[in-house]
Design a protein around this motif. Structure first.
Motif, PDB file in Angstrom:
ATOM      1  N   PRO A  37      11.991  38.410  73.477  1.00  0.00           N
ATOM      2  CA  PRO A  37      11.556  37.045  73.785  1.00  0.00           C
ATOM      3  C   PRO A  37      12.081  36.056  72.751  1.00  0.00           C
ATOM      4  O   PRO A  37      12.265  36.387  71.579  1.00  0.00           O
ATOM      5  CB  PRO A  37      10.028  37.144  73.743  1.00  0.00           C
ATOM      6  N   ARG A  38      12.319  34.855  73.192  1.00  0.00           N
ATOM      7  CA  ARG A  38      12.744  33.803  72.274  1.00  0.00           C
ATOM      8  C   ARG A  38      11.544  33.279  71.487  1.00  0.00           C
ATOM      9  O   ARG A  38      10.382  33.532  71.855  1.00  0.00           O
ATOM     10  CB  ARG A  38      13.390  32.654  73.052  1.00  0.00           C
ATOM     11  N   ASP A  45       2.301  29.655  70.539  1.00  0.00           N
ATOM     12  CA  ASP A  45       3.086  30.068  69.375  1.00  0.00           C
ATOM     13  C   ASP A  45       4.304  29.175  69.148  1.00  0.00           C
ATOM     14  O   ASP A  45       5.146  29.477  68.289  1.00  0.00           O
ATOM     15  CB  ASP A  45       3.568  31.514  69.544  1.00  0.00           C
ATOM     16  N   CYS A  46       4.408  28.100  69.889  1.00  0.00           N
ATOM     17  CA  CYS A  46       5.599  27.243  69.817  1.00  0.00           C
ATOM     18  C   CYS A  46       5.527  26.328  68.600  1.00  0.00           C
ATOM     19  O   CYS A  46       4.545  25.580  68.425  1.00  0.00           O
ATOM     20  CB  CYS A  46       5.726  26.415  71.092  1.00  0.00           C
ATOM     21  N   VAL A  47       6.536  26.372  67.782  1.00  0.00           N
ATOM     22  CA  VAL A  47       6.574  25.520  66.581  1.00  0.00           C
ATOM     23  C   VAL A  47       6.691  24.055  66.968  1.00  0.00           C
ATOM     24  O   VAL A  47       6.042  23.184  66.379  1.00  0.00           O
ATOM     25  CB  VAL A  47       7.743  25.947  65.676  1.00  0.00           C
ATOM     26  N   ASP A 126      19.192  29.829  73.034  1.00  0.00           N
ATOM     27  CA  ASP A 126      18.964  31.255  72.813  1.00  0.00           C
ATOM     28  C   ASP A 126      17.936  31.524  71.730  1.00  0.00           C
ATOM     29  O   ASP A 126      17.386  32.630  71.662  1.00  0.00           O
ATOM     30  CB  ASP A 126      20.281  31.941  72.415  1.00  0.00           C
ATOM     31  N   GLY A 127      17.669  30.532  70.884  1.00  0.00           N
ATOM     32  CA  GLY A 127      16.744  30.773  69.782  1.00  0.00           C
ATOM     33  C   GLY A 127      15.321  30.368  70.089  1.00  0.00           C
ATOM     34  O   GLY A 127      14.374  31.080  69.773  1.00  0.00           O
ATOM     35  N   SER A 128      15.132  29.194  70.700  1.00  0.00           N
ATOM     36  CA  SER A 128      13.793  28.670  70.969  1.00  0.00           C
ATOM     37  C   SER A 128      13.641  28.389  72.455  1.00  0.00           C
ATOM     38  O   SER A 128      14.574  27.905  73.117  1.00  0.00           O
ATOM     39  CB  SER A 128      13.544  27.389  70.165  1.00  0.00           C
ATOM     40  N   ALA A 129      12.450  28.670  72.957  1.00  0.00           N
ATOM     41  CA  ALA A 129      12.188  28.455  74.386  1.00  0.00           C
ATOM     42  C   ALA A 129      11.924  27.000  74.715  1.00  0.00           C
ATOM     43  O   ALA A 129      12.063  26.587  75.871  1.00  0.00           O
ATOM     44  CB  ALA A 129      11.002  29.321  74.826  1.00  0.00           C
ATOM     45  N   HIS A 130      11.506  26.222  73.740  1.00  0.00           N
ATOM     46  CA  HIS A 130      11.210  24.797  73.949  1.00  0.00           C
ATOM     47  C   HIS A 130      12.531  24.029  74.014  1.00  0.00           C
ATOM     48  O   HIS A 130      13.379  24.157  73.135  1.00  0.00           O
ATOM     49  CB  HIS A 130      10.345  24.277  72.798  1.00  0.00           C
TER      50      HIS A 130
END
Length: 275
Positions: A37-38, A45-47, A126-130
């Protein structure tokens, strides 16, 4: 593909490629069955979702713009994010339309900075889902930085001065705020510092004597009224006239003296007393 046998691709010979010398292609890792998961797949959990607006240079109701935590090699590197925890393909029509407007608006704001020639807009994801869009400014005149490898050059170039970086952030934030939202970035302020102690000069004997002479010369009476000024002027003019008259009167020579001014007069006086 065997290790060390694959030929180097053509782009390694491009002027924009940041490396030279002996190189080799890395061994390609085998594919995985399930991708991990990204970061921030879950909104809890999203920064980006948990970061306060103060960390962004500009914010609005549905969009925010943030910078790196320190200056880098490029004049400007910014990230555009939507407030909602969505990826690019998940945007509803309203946000999708606004993304186009925000992309153009932010590109223009960055390109308005001094020394910026072009703005590269990238989205990897590819790194963050946001959803986050990268905006990288290419310095004017640096033709070697054109194209694909600008993001690599950002880590190679000398870091720009922090004062310039902060000023650029403030200019971009102000540009965006002209269309709405709130600008949080401000230019760097001058840090004024007062001395902790005051040094009082100690007068020397020579300086004291000079000051006393100047004070004595300064103690002469000064005119207080217009009448005093006129009286002083009249007195000065009278002194000048007397001096000029004295200088203009010729002195008598012995031949020009009166009879009473010499021995002849004395002789006449003696004769009269004898008679």
């Amino acid at each position: 593909m065997s290790e060390n046998t694959a030929p180097l691709p053509d782009f390694t010979r491009w002027p924009s490629f940041p490396f030279e010398g002996d190189m080799r292609v890395k061994k390609l890792a085998p594919p995985v069955d399930v991708e991990p998961p990204r970061s921030g797949e879950d909104a809890s959990d999203c920064v980006s979702c948990s970061t306060h607006d103060d960390a962004y240079i500009w914010v609005s109701e549905r969009w925010r713009v943030r910078a790196m935590d320190r200056p880098t090699g490029l004049p400007m590197v910014l990230i555009l994010e939507c407030r909602s925890h969505l990826d690019l393909g998940d945007l509803p029509n309203l946000l999708a339309a606004e993304l186009g407007v925000m992309t153009v608006r932010l590109e223009r704001a960055i390109r308005s900075l001094d020394g910026v020639a072009r703005v590269h807009v990238n989205r990897w994801g590819d790194g963050s889902a946001h959803l986050h869009m990268w905006f990288l400014a290419r310095p004017y005149g640096r033709l070697q930085l054109r194209g694909t490898f600008l993001s690599l050059w950002d880590d190679i170039l000398p870091v720009i001065p922090e004062a310039q970086w902060r000023e650029n952030l403030a200019l971009v934030a102000a540009w965006l705020a002209d269309f709405g939202g709130k600008a949080n970035a401000e230019p760097a302020h001058i840090a004024w510092e007062s001395p902790s102690t005051l040094t009082v000069p100690i007068p020397t004997a020579t300086a004291t004597a000079t000051a006393e002479k100047e004070q004595a010369a300064d103690d002469s009476p000064r005119p207080q009224t217009l009448g005093d000024v006129q009286a002083a002027s009249a007195a000065a003019e009278a002194d000048v006239r007397v001096t000029d008259a004295t200088r203009s009167t010729p002195r008598a020579t012995p031949a020009q003296r009166q009879p009473s001014d010499g021995p002849v007069a004395e002789s006449a006086d003696t004769e009269s007393r004898s008679a």
